[in-house]
Design a protein around this motif. Structure first.
Motif, short mmCIF file in Angstrom:
data_model
loop_
_atom_site.label_atom_id
_atom_site.label_comp_id
_atom_site.label_asym_id
_atom_site.label_seq_id
_atom_site.Cartn_x
_atom_site.Cartn_y
_atom_site.Cartn_z
N MET A 83 6.94 -8.45 1.05
CA MET A 83 7.76 -9.13 2.08
C MET A 83 6.87 -9.94 3.02
O MET A 83 5.71 -9.59 3.23
CB MET A 83 8.51 -8.09 2.92
N ASP A 84 7.47 -10.99 3.59
CA ASP A 84 6.66 -11.75 4.54
C ASP A 84 7.31 -11.89 5.92
O ASP A 84 6.77 -12.51 6.82
CB ASP A 84 6.27 -13.12 3.98
N ASP A 85 8.49 -11.28 6.07
CA ASP A 85 9.17 -11.38 7.36
C ASP A 85 9.02 -10.05 8.12
O ASP A 85 9.49 -9.00 7.65
CB ASP A 85 10.65 -11.69 7.09
N PRO A 86 8.36 -10.06 9.29
CA PRO A 86 8.14 -8.82 10.03
C PRO A 86 9.43 -8.03 10.28
O PRO A 86 9.45 -6.81 10.22
CB PRO A 86 7.53 -9.28 11.35
N GLN A 87 10.53 -8.77 10.55
CA GLN A 87 11.80 -8.08 10.82
C GLN A 87 12.27 -7.30 9.59
O GLN A 87 12.72 -6.17 9.67
CB GLN A 87 12.90 -9.08 11.21
N GLU A 88 12.13 -7.97 8.45
CA GLU A 88 12.56 -7.35 7.20
C GLU A 88 11.68 -6.11 6.92
O GLU A 88 12.17 -5.05 6.53
CB GLU A 88 12.40 -8.37 6.06
#
Ligand code: PEP
Ligand code: MG
Length: 575
Positions: free
Chosen positions: A553-558
């Motif tokens: 993953m590359d999205d901190p929120q995800e």
């Protein structure tokens, strides 16, 4: 009732009356009066109003002489405020009808105005806020006279509401009186928050304007687990939070049961959990919570409350006490990390990027040598390791080791005992150190990752600034990659890697870090049982799967959502 959301700094729920600490450390001693006291209290109010006006008039004269008539007009505003019929009527009615003390009535009435002014989208009016504060302080000072109560003279249990608490003020809090605190400023990894966790005091920071919303004596709920503060809660909310308070306590009790069990995964993979301390006084609490030693002793706190620099013997006594209390368990003593938001900060344009930490020690070799002598002397009494903070270049590591060798020679000449094989490690808390980790690993015995500074310096986000707190995110893929690089480098070079930054004590990252191959977690004592529980609930295979998924993953929120979900499955009570 008002609900405020801030930054969760230290877990736990507390419900108590507020002690509002402003810059002058006033506190309102009581909120209510009896019916028969009304007239006498109104008299006190009018005397105070008259006295305050008198003071302002003489200040006006002085200001006119010193800074000119134009500026003296500021005081005219104060005077007008004190003569404002509406305001006086409001205060009087709070005393007469609501039976409030004049102190509380003044604070309530003026803080209502402050709030209204703060919310106006007008720079001029917003500026007036400081004038109202000034008037409030003057009136309180007049009413309370010399009876200014300070934090260390508290008579009863309270929650402290303050603009800010310095790390040393926090360390000095009397836990039997201060049950929790909430501040306007601050971030989760500022040293104030770190100490609150070390002391196990529920706290919420970064609330913005809590000091204007709360008056001394207001009933306040501090929910340090979720970063929420509730002012003057209604009955239903109060009941709800009393329930939460109980379930938090029973969760703590259940965790205590696993305290002495090993930190071992379901398939038998063992890791080490150590405690972080600021003083040897915290060691019993670490051991009580099940730590197998101390992974970080922040020795700069030896400077706290001292007017002179600690002597070699004072250093030595502290280290010896630590080693003795630990009874053969290991301790990592970090050399002085002075500067930035801690003690010894010299005025600099950019203290976090300035003469902090090891850089400061090189400038003050006398002080560095005194400390190293004391640490080495303590190493004769138990398993002591030395840790250098904020190393960013190979040269710094070599230089620091040269000073150690030099001090060792000195001790040898003086025939003073020490451990010649004392292990020397470095904090990995600057991105540059990660990028040259292989070179550094060849010249030291261990790494300890300081995520608080590593995040601060990697994302360029002040760790103690609530304004940029959302950016301070351990789940940023850049941070996760830096951690992997560090742990891999440790493995390649055959040296152990620990983590002593706050990330290692946050449950959501436990599985990820386990899967990454981290073997030593050094955390605030109160988080040890929880961490142990997570580790004891998973297999290494599961942890490795979590780590692999995160790297896709590359999205901190995800990433955060995913880690929360997986952690919730093994430890739902932590949320
Ligand atoms: C860190 O930076 O992560 C660390 C452990 O050191 P300190 O919080 O004392 O700066
Ligand atoms: Mg640090």
């Amino acid at each position: 009732m008002e609900i405020k959301k801030g930054i969760a700094a230290s877990p736990g729920v507390v419900i108590k009356e507020a002690f509002v600490l402003d810059s002058e450390e006033f506190r309102i001693p009581r909120r209510y009066i009896k019916g028969e006291e009304v007239e006498a209290e109104l008299e006190r109010l009018h005397t105070a109003l008259a006295k305050a006006q008198e003071q302002i008039r003489s200040l006006q004269g002085l200001a006119a002489k010193r800074i000119g008539l134009e500026h003296a007009l500021i005081f005219q505003v104060h005077l007008e405020m004190l003569q404002d019929k509406n305001l006086i009527e409001e205060i009087t009615s709070l005393i007469r009808d609501k039976k409030h003390t004049p102190e509380y009535a003044i604070s309530r009435a003026l803080r209502k105005y402050i709030k209204a002014f703060q919310e106006m989208d007008d720079a001029y009016l917003a500026e007036r806020v400081s004038d109202i504060f000034d008037v409030e302080r003057r009136l309180l000072r007049t009413l309370l006279g010399e009876k200014v109560e300070e934090l260390n003279r508290l008579q009863e249990q309270v929650v402290v509401i303050a603009r800010n608490l310095s790390p040393s003020q926090t360390l000095a809090l009397d836990k039997s009186k201060v049950l929790g605190f909430a501040t306007d400023v601050g971030g989760r990894t500022g040293h104030t928050a770190i100490i609150a966790r070390a002391l196990d005091i529920p706290a919420v920071v970064g609330l913005g304007d809590i000091t204007t919303d709360v008056s001394g004596g207001d009933l306040v709920i501090i929910d340090g687990t979720h970063g929420v503060v509730i002012i003057s809660p209604d009955e239903e909310t109060l009941e709800n939070y009393r329930g939460r308070q109980q379930s938090f306590q029973s969760f703590e009790e259940r965790l205590a049961a696993i305290r002495d069990l090993p930190a071992e995964t379901l398939d038998g993979h063992r890791v080490t959990i150590l405690g972080n301390i600021e003083s040897p006084d915290e060691i019993p609490s670490c051991l009580h919570h099940g730590a197998s030693g101390i992974g970080l002793y922040r020795t700069e706190f030896l400077y706290f409350g001292k007017t002179a620099e600690p002597t070699e013997d004072q250093h030595f006594q502290a280290y010896l006490r630590a080693v003795t209390t630990l009874g053969g368990r290991p301790i990592v003593i970090r050399t002085l990390d002075l500067g930035a938001d801690k003690f010894g900060a010299i005025p600099e344009r950019n203290p976090f990027l300035g003469l902090r930490s090891i850089r400061y020690c090189f400038k003050r070799l006398d002080l560095f040598r005194i400390q190293l002598r004391a640490i080495l002397r303590a190493s004769a009494f138990g398993p002591v390791r030395i840790l250098f903070p904020m190393v960013a270049t190979l040269d710094e590591l070599r230089r620091a080791k040269r000073v150690v060798r030099d001090v060792m020679q000195e001790l040898e000449t003086e025939q003073i005992a020490f451990n010649k094989d004392v292990e020397i490690g470095i904090m990995i808390e600057v991105p540059a150190a990660v990028l040259i980790a292989d070179s550094l690993a060849k010249e030291c015995d261990f790494f300890s990752i300081g995520t608080n500074d590593l995040i601060q310096y990697t994302i360029a986000v002040d760790r103690a600034n609530e304004g940029v707190a959302p950016l301070f995110n351990p789940a940023h893929p850049a941070i996760l990659r830096l951690l992997k690089m560090t742990i891999d480098s440790g493995e390649r070079n055959n040296i152990p890697v620990a983590m002593c930054g706050e990330m290692s004590g946050e449950m959501v990252y436990a599985m990820f870090l386990l899967g990454l191959g981290l073997k030593e977690f050094s955390v605030a004592p109160s988080t040890i049982p929880e961490l142990k529980q997570v580790i004891r609930s998973v297999t290494m295979e599961e942890a490795a799967k979590v780590t692999n998924e995160v790297f896709k993953m590359d999205d901190p929120q995800e990433i955060t959502r995913y880690l929360e979900e997986t952690t919730k499955r093994v430890l739902p009570e932590a949320f």
